[in-house]
Design a protein around this motif. Structure first.
Motif, PDB file in Angstrom:
ATOM      1  N   VAL A   1      -3.067   2.825  -2.845  1.00  0.00           N
ATOM      2  CA  VAL A   1      -3.525   2.189  -1.615  1.00  0.00           C
ATOM      3  C   VAL A   1      -4.934   1.665  -1.828  1.00  0.00           C
ATOM      4  CG1 VAL A   1      -2.153   3.785  -0.195  1.00  0.00           C
ATOM      5  CG2 VAL A   1      -4.575   4.261  -0.589  1.00  0.00           C
ATOM      6  N   ARG A   2      -5.313   0.697  -1.022  1.00  0.00           N
ATOM      7  CA  ARG A   2      -6.717   0.285  -1.003  1.00  0.00           C
ATOM      8  C   ARG A   2      -7.392   0.887   0.209  1.00  0.00           C
ATOM      9  NH1 ARG A   2      -9.221  -5.527   0.423  1.00  0.00           N
ATOM     10  NH2 ARG A   2      -8.969  -4.616   2.487  1.00  0.00           N
ATOM     11  N   LEU A   3      -8.534   1.505  -0.034  1.00  0.00           N
ATOM     12  CA  LEU A   3      -9.326   2.111   1.022  1.00  0.00           C
ATOM     13  C   LEU A   3     -10.684   1.408   1.063  1.00  0.00           C
ATOM     14  CD1 LEU A   3      -9.709   5.948   1.648  1.00  0.00           C
ATOM     15  CD2 LEU A   3     -11.646   4.391   1.883  1.00  0.00           C
TER      16      LEU A   3
ATOM     17  N   VAL B   1      -5.327   6.305  10.448  1.00  0.00           N
ATOM     18  CA  VAL B   1      -6.102   5.756   9.336  1.00  0.00           C
ATOM     19  C   VAL B   1      -5.395   4.506   8.813  1.00  0.00           C
ATOM     20  CG1 VAL B   1      -7.011   6.154   7.023  1.00  0.00           C
ATOM     21  CG2 VAL B   1      -7.038   8.006   8.709  1.00  0.00           C
ATOM     22  N   ALA B   2      -6.079   3.369   8.893  1.00  0.00           N
ATOM     23  CA  ALA B   2      -5.507   2.095   8.450  1.00  0.00           C
ATOM     24  C   ALA B   2      -5.916   1.827   7.002  1.00  0.00           C
ATOM     25  CB  ALA B   2      -5.989   0.961   9.350  1.00  0.00           C
ATOM     26  N   LEU B   3      -4.928   1.696   6.132  1.00  0.00           N
ATOM     27  CA  LEU B   3      -5.116   1.377   4.721  1.00  0.00           C
ATOM     28  C   LEU B   3      -4.191   0.228   4.362  1.00  0.00           C
ATOM     29  CD1 LEU B   3      -4.788   5.065   3.469  1.00  0.00           C
ATOM     30  CD2 LEU B   3      -6.932   3.797   3.539  1.00  0.00           C
ATOM     31  N   LEU B   4      -4.353  -0.317   3.166  1.00  0.00           N
ATOM     32  CA  LEU B   4      -3.413  -1.327   2.679  1.00  0.00           C
ATOM     33  C   LEU B   4      -2.656  -0.780   1.477  1.00  0.00           C
ATOM     34  CD1 LEU B   4      -5.280  -4.742   2.889  1.00  0.00           C
ATOM     35  CD2 LEU B   4      -3.256  -4.037   4.154  1.00  0.00           C
ATOM     36  N   PRO B   5      -1.352  -1.080   1.369  1.00  0.00           N
ATOM     37  CA  PRO B   5      -0.568  -0.578   0.237  1.00  0.00           C
ATOM     38  C   PRO B   5      -0.898  -1.308  -1.053  1.00  0.00           C
ATOM     39  CG  PRO B   5       0.771  -2.052   1.569  1.00  0.00           C
ATOM     40  CD  PRO B   5      -0.537  -1.880   2.307  1.00  0.00           C
ATOM     41  N   GLY B   6      -0.737  -0.600  -2.181  1.00  0.00           N
ATOM     42  CA  GLY B   6      -0.958  -1.234  -3.471  1.00  0.00           C
ATOM     43  C   GLY B   6      -0.049  -2.418  -3.705  1.00  0.00           C
ATOM     44  N   SER B   7       1.133  -2.402  -3.091  1.00  0.00           N
ATOM     45  CA  SER B   7       2.067  -3.511  -3.263  1.00  0.00           C
ATOM     46  C   SER B   7       1.502  -4.822  -2.732  1.00  0.00           C
ATOM     47  CB  SER B   7       3.400  -3.202  -2.572  1.00  0.00           C
ATOM     48  OG  SER B   7       3.208  -2.902  -1.199  1.00  0.00           O
ATOM     49  N   ALA B   8       0.570  -4.767  -1.778  1.00  0.00           N
ATOM     50  CA  ALA B   8      -0.057  -5.986  -1.259  1.00  0.00           C
ATOM     51  C   ALA B   8      -0.937  -6.652  -2.308  1.00  0.00           C
ATOM     52  CB  ALA B   8      -0.896  -5.663  -0.020  1.00  0.00           C
TER      53      ALA B   8
END
Length: 431
Positions: free
Chosen positions: A387-389, A370-377
């Motif tokens: 995280v962003r979903l 599952v590919a997500l982006l971290p909140g730190s981004a």
């Protein structure tokens, strides 16, 4: 002649060693490339990382693009007059704000229009609520402006408060300020309530803050009730939008901007100057197709309503499942993003070596696909387990053939297999 090994590295070290403003590639684009690479190796990837519309481009616009494919003329820098008229009518009807076609600028995606506005301002402080889209702060740095983060929290539904803005404006002196507000938001899928928005507008008005309202997801408000910021602060709000999200045409690169008369002619002239010296004009066939995309009709209304219905249903289902698993996730207002917070699982995650959002997303990708982006981004503290979903890994063309209300279990449709599988994988992975 082949360059000597290490020459490029030496040049970079010499030229950029002390460059604190060096700008890395966008996290959202990188996750898309990484997901494609993993898929090319035969690995299963649920692509919740990259926010691209899964719906097909609006059909009549595609047909118009084919008709005008042979057009090659350089068009006016500001954009085709017919297109600017259509854009003004579209947003005036959809948002209830009086856009003037003479104050519309067409660009190659709203992303470049945002940068042009930041660059066109005199020395300014760019106020960026966090979490925020990954490109705002780098654009401010590239434009030579000062970027200031205003941190939001789960308790305020990831919205900055009027009190925050008031306090910052009182402390920071009298310089030019630009506040960027993105609603429905990326990465959160959330919008301020009308009372909060009116209060923010009043603070901005009192302190002379210019507001850049990035409303690219406005037409995808799940209830069709997006409240444009310009309704509450018409004299000081520059609004951007475009075809990438609601029209499914991200790769077409067509964005629009409206600059109110009250901000004067000099700012608009500077924007036109930047446009003329950089992108010159948007491709002729794309502008002709956009003339059709922005023409209000029953067919376009149906196209928008079906997208909203499906995105609202899918987003609420995903958020509900994550909430049931102990992951704090506000129900989305629009667009196709969620911003889950895994803080309730902090102790268990620390037990398996996860203490940051980047570590969380890396492990999820490696162990579940599952590919997500971290909140730190998006400007959050790295230790914050957000995280962003982007719930977009589904067959949008198949879904547009149907209304979700016709099904007893619309989430059971094969077109949504990957969304269901991705959420289930997260649930089962949680320690």
């Amino acid at each position: 002649m082949t360059a000597r090994p290490g020459l490029a590295s030496a040049l970079l070290n010499h030229a950029y060693a002390d460059d604190a403003d060096a700008t890395p590639a966008s996290d959202t684009l990188l996750i898309n490339e990484q997901s494609r690479w993993l898929e090319s190796r035969g690995e299963r990837v649920i692509k919740f990382g990259f926010g691209q519309s899964p719906f097909p481009v609006y059909g009549p616009a595609v047909e118009a693009l084919a008709r005008y494919a042979d057009q090659k003329a350089y068009l006016p820098v500001q954009g085709l007059p017919t297109l600017r008229d259509r854009v003004a009518s579209f947003h005036s009807e959809l948002d209830g704000t009086p856009w003037q076609s003479s104050r519309v600028l067409v660009g190659p995606g709203s992303k470049l229009l945002l940068f042009a506005l930041i660059k066109a301002l005199p020395e300014a402080e760019i106020l960026i609520p966090a979490p925020a889209w990954v490109s705002y702060a780098p654009q401010a740095r590239l434009a030579g402006q000062t970027a200031t983060k205003l941190a939001a929290s789960f308790d305020t539904r990831w919205q900055i408060t009027p009190e925050q803005l008031e306090a910052h404006c009182r402390e920071g002196g009298s310089r030019t300020r630009l506040l960027i507000l993105n609603a429905p938001g990326n990465p959160t899928g959330l919008s301020p309530d009308s009372e909060t928005q009116r209060a923010l507008a009043e603070v901005a008005r009192r302190h002379g803050v210019i507001v850049l309202a990035d409303e690219i997801y406005g037409p995808l408000d799940h209830h069709g009730s997006h409240r444009a910021f310009a309704r509450d602060y018409p004299e000081g709000t520059v609004t951007t939008s475009g075809l990438s999200k609601w029209c499914g045409a991200g790769g077409w690169r067509l964005g629009v901007m409206h600059v109110p008369d009250a901000l004067g002619g000099e700012l608009f002239a500077r924007l036109l100057g930047i446009a003329s010296e950089t992108w010159s004009s948007v491709a002729s066939p794309i502008q002709e197709a956009a003339c059709v995309a922005y023409r209000m009709s029953p067919e376009l209304t149906n196209y928008l309503e079906r997208q909203r219905a499906w995105l609202g249903l899918i987003g609420h289902w995903c958020a509900g499942r994550l909430q049931a698993a102990g992951v704090r996730t506000p129900l989305p207002d629009g667009g196709f993003y969620l911003f889950p917070d895994f803080d309730a699982h902090r102790a268990a995650l620390a037990g398996i070596g996860i203490t940051t959002s980047a570590e969380l997303t890396a492990r999820l990708l490696k162990e579940t696909g599952v590919a997500l982006l971290p909140g730190s981004a998006f400007g959050c503290d790295p230790s914050q387990l957000t995280v962003r979903l982007a719930y977009v890994d589904f067959d949008g063309e198949a879904l547009l053939e149907h209304c979700p209300q016709r099904y007893d279990d619309p989430m059971g449709l094969p077109a949504l297999d990957k969304v269901r599988g991705g959420i289930q994988a997260i649930e089962e992975w949680l320690p």
